[in-house]
Design a protein around this motif. Structure first.
Motif, PDB file in Angstrom:
ATOM      1  N   GLN A 176     -14.001  17.248 -43.791  1.00 54.21           N
ATOM      2  CA  GLN A 176     -13.008  16.885 -44.538  1.00 54.21           C
ATOM      3  C   GLN A 176     -12.320  15.399 -44.328  1.00 54.21           C
ATOM      4  O   GLN A 176     -12.300  14.554 -45.067  1.00 54.21           O
ATOM      5  CB  GLN A 176     -11.860  17.885 -45.015  1.00 54.21           C
ATOM      6  N   GLU A 177     -12.132  15.263 -43.019  1.00 53.09           N
ATOM      7  CA  GLU A 177     -11.724  14.063 -42.185  1.00 53.09           C
ATOM      8  C   GLU A 177     -12.798  12.952 -42.541  1.00 53.09           C
ATOM      9  O   GLU A 177     -12.290  11.476 -42.989  1.00 53.09           O
ATOM     10  CB  GLU A 177     -11.423  14.039 -41.156  1.00 53.09           C
ATOM     11  N   ASP A 178     -13.961  13.161 -42.631  1.00 50.01           N
ATOM     12  CA  ASP A 178     -15.207  12.150 -42.752  1.00 50.01           C
ATOM     13  C   ASP A 178     -15.395  11.528 -44.178  1.00 50.01           C
ATOM     14  O   ASP A 178     -15.631  10.740 -44.436  1.00 50.01           O
ATOM     15  CB  ASP A 178     -16.263  12.621 -42.367  1.00 50.01           C
ATOM     16  N   GLU A 179     -15.121  12.659 -45.086  1.00 52.97           N
ATOM     17  CA  GLU A 179     -15.274  12.470 -46.635  1.00 52.97           C
ATOM     18  C   GLU A 179     -13.973  11.818 -47.140  1.00 52.97           C
ATOM     19  O   GLU A 179     -12.831  12.191 -46.646  1.00 52.97           O
ATOM     20  CB  GLU A 179     -15.713  13.719 -47.183  1.00 52.97           C
ATOM     21  N   PRO A 180     -13.961  11.265 -48.270  1.00 49.52           N
ATOM     22  CA  PRO A 180     -12.924  10.564 -48.871  1.00 49.52           C
ATOM     23  C   PRO A 180     -12.170  11.954 -49.610  1.00 49.52           C
ATOM     24  O   PRO A 180     -12.776  12.854 -49.918  1.00 49.52           O
ATOM     25  CB  PRO A 180     -13.430   9.613 -50.098  1.00 49.52           C
ATOM     26  N   MET A 181     -10.918  11.828 -49.827  1.00 43.14           N
ATOM     27  CA  MET A 181      -9.943  12.772 -50.191  1.00 43.14           C
ATOM     28  C   MET A 181     -10.520  13.135 -51.795  1.00 43.14           C
ATOM     29  O   MET A 181     -10.432  12.264 -52.479  1.00 43.14           O
ATOM     30  CB  MET A 181      -8.523  12.527 -50.381  1.00 43.14           C
ATOM     31  N   SER A 182     -11.110  14.256 -51.942  1.00 45.16           N
ATOM     32  CA  SER A 182     -11.269  14.890 -53.439  1.00 45.16           C
ATOM     33  C   SER A 182     -11.234  16.217 -53.408  1.00 45.16           C
ATOM     34  O   SER A 182     -11.524  16.906 -52.162  1.00 45.16           O
ATOM     35  CB  SER A 182     -12.728  14.493 -53.595  1.00 45.16           C
ATOM     36  N   PRO A 183     -10.842  16.783 -54.553  1.00 43.26           N
ATOM     37  CA  PRO A 183     -10.843  18.236 -54.458  1.00 43.26           C
ATOM     38  C   PRO A 183     -11.963  18.884 -54.253  1.00 43.26           C
ATOM     39  O   PRO A 183     -13.132  18.620 -54.571  1.00 43.26           O
ATOM     40  CB  PRO A 183     -10.425  18.335 -55.796  1.00 43.26           C
ATOM     41  N   SER A 184     -12.053  19.998 -53.344  1.00 44.32           N
ATOM     42  CA  SER A 184     -13.142  20.572 -52.992  1.00 44.32           C
ATOM     43  C   SER A 184     -13.240  21.855 -53.355  1.00 44.32           C
ATOM     44  O   SER A 184     -12.297  22.495 -53.973  1.00 44.32           O
ATOM     45  CB  SER A 184     -13.026  20.746 -51.322  1.00 44.32           C
ATOM     46  N   THR A 185     -14.255  22.594 -53.622  1.00 43.61           N
ATOM     47  CA  THR A 185     -14.516  23.752 -54.442  1.00 43.61           C
ATOM     48  C   THR A 185     -15.133  24.616 -53.222  1.00 43.61           C
ATOM     49  O   THR A 185     -16.008  24.318 -52.560  1.00 43.61           O
ATOM     50  CB  THR A 185     -15.621  23.712 -55.482  1.00 43.61           C
ATOM     51  N   PHE A 186     -14.678  25.973 -53.015  1.00 42.35           N
ATOM     52  CA  PHE A 186     -15.141  26.973 -52.281  1.00 42.35           C
ATOM     53  C   PHE A 186     -15.655  28.146 -52.892  1.00 42.35           C
ATOM     54  O   PHE A 186     -15.004  28.371 -54.183  1.00 42.35           O
ATOM     55  CB  PHE A 186     -13.754  27.304 -51.392  1.00 42.35           C
ATOM     56  N   LYS A 187     -16.439  28.865 -52.239  1.00 41.39           N
ATOM     57  CA  LYS A 187     -16.831  30.209 -52.949  1.00 41.39           C
ATOM     58  C   LYS A 187     -16.890  31.194 -51.740  1.00 41.39           C
ATOM     59  O   LYS A 187     -16.943  30.937 -50.554  1.00 41.39           O
ATOM     60  CB  LYS A 187     -18.209  30.102 -53.569  1.00 41.39           C
ATOM     61  N   MET A 188     -16.598  32.312 -52.208  1.00 45.53           N
ATOM     62  CA  MET A 188     -16.693  33.475 -50.938  1.00 45.53           C
ATOM     63  C   MET A 188     -18.128  33.871 -50.928  1.00 45.53           C
ATOM     64  O   MET A 188     -18.863  34.500 -51.810  1.00 45.53           O
ATOM     65  CB  MET A 188     -15.529  34.574 -51.487  1.00 45.53           C
ATOM     66  N   ASP A 189     -18.743  34.030 -49.667  1.00 51.73           N
ATOM     67  CA  ASP A 189     -19.838  34.731 -49.470  1.00 51.73           C
ATOM     68  C   ASP A 189     -19.666  36.264 -49.464  1.00 51.73           C
ATOM     69  O   ASP A 189     -18.780  36.534 -49.521  1.00 51.73           O
ATOM     70  CB  ASP A 189     -20.690  34.049 -48.186  1.00 51.73           C
ATOM     71  N   LYS A 190     -20.930  37.141 -49.029  1.00 45.90           N
ATOM     72  CA  LYS A 190     -20.938  38.513 -49.297  1.00 45.90           C
ATOM     73  C   LYS A 190     -19.924  39.119 -48.210  1.00 45.90           C
ATOM     74  O   LYS A 190     -19.751  39.912 -48.171  1.00 45.90           O
ATOM     75  CB  LYS A 190     -22.378  38.800 -49.246  1.00 45.90           C
ATOM     76  N   ASN A 191     -19.909  38.232 -46.999  1.00 41.82           N
ATOM     77  CA  ASN A 191     -18.867  38.656 -46.050  1.00 41.82           C
ATOM     78  C   ASN A 191     -17.768  38.477 -46.091  1.00 41.82           C
ATOM     79  O   ASN A 191     -16.653  38.963 -45.212  1.00 41.82           O
ATOM     80  CB  ASN A 191     -19.753  38.286 -44.573  1.00 41.82           C
ATOM     81  N   GLY A 192     -17.036  38.118 -47.141  1.00 40.44           N
ATOM     82  CA  GLY A 192     -15.607  37.719 -47.424  1.00 40.44           C
ATOM     83  C   GLY A 192     -15.208  36.440 -46.559  1.00 40.44           C
ATOM     84  O   GLY A 192     -14.073  36.099 -46.568  1.00 40.44           O
ATOM     85  N   ASN A 193     -16.298  35.524 -46.387  1.00 40.87           N
ATOM     86  CA  ASN A 193     -15.993  34.161 -45.862  1.00 40.87           C
ATOM     87  C   ASN A 193     -15.991  33.014 -46.729  1.00 40.87           C
ATOM     88  O   ASN A 193     -16.741  33.007 -47.714  1.00 40.87           O
ATOM     89  CB  ASN A 193     -17.034  33.848 -44.640  1.00 40.87           C
TER      90      ASN A 193
END
Length: 199
Positions: A176-193
């Motif tokens: 995140q520090e290397d990339e310009p600030m942009s909204p990030s999207t996350f998803k949850m994998d099958k282990n809950g991570n």
């Protein structure tokens, strides 16, 4: 008629073991021991014999060897007892001598042997009981140790999972520090991570 069918308790197993070992030491048979335990626990001697052979016997292999050794030593000692010589025909004069000296000595010797035998028997039974209690305590401690090992393994696995999550979070923070600030999207994998979704 003995028809008891409930489960064997720890005390029943101890009684069975102590009785069988005592009968072995005294030169008696295991069948008599099963009869005795059957009378005390209201079970058949066959049920006692089955319990002994199927469950209890394996826990007392060392004690059985010691009991057999003690029985052998008792038989050997009995064969060396004084005054156990074969009876000889004796004259009346010799008979008077025996009745005055040898018989008194023999009776005194028997009395000493009986007292010593009783003391040894009581001490032996006490030591056997202590030994059985220590064996029981040892088995309990072994099962506690096994449970503790399992608990430790679960904690270790949880700790490793936590370390992986922290490493993943650290890598994500660096990205995140290397990339310009942009909204990030996350998803949850099958282990809950949580994982960052590539755009």
């Amino acid at each position: 008629m003995k028809v008891r069918q409930d489960a064997w308790s720890h005390e029943d197993d101890l009684l069975l073991a102590e009785t069988v070992l005592r009968h072995i030491r005294e030169g008696s048979t295991q069948l008599r021991a099963f009869d005795e335990v059957g009378d005390e626990t209201n079970r058949t001697s066959a049920a006692c014999g089955f319990r002994w052979n199927a469950v209890v016997r394996q826990q007392y292999e060392e004690e059985i060897k010691l009991a057999k050794k003690e029985r052998k030593e008792r038989k050997r000692a009995a064969s060396y007892l004084p005054y156990s010589k074969p009876v000889q025909t004796i004259t009346t004069e010799q008979s008077r001598e025996l009745s005055l000296t040898d018989v008194i000595g023999y009776l005194q010797h028997l009395n000493r042997d009986d007292n010593q035998s009783d003391k040894l028997k009581k001490e032996n039974e006490k030591l056997l009981k202590e030994n059985l209690e220590l064996l029981t305590k040892n088995k309990e401690l072994e099962s506690e140790l096994e449970k503790t090992k399992k608990d430790h393994k679960v904690i270790e696995e949880d700790y490793q999972s936590l370390i992986q999550i922290m490493n993943r979070a650290r890598r994500m923070a660096i990205l995140q520090e290397d990339e310009p600030m942009s909204p990030s999207t996350f998803k949850m994998d099958k282990n809950g991570n949580l994982e960052k979704v590539a755009k």
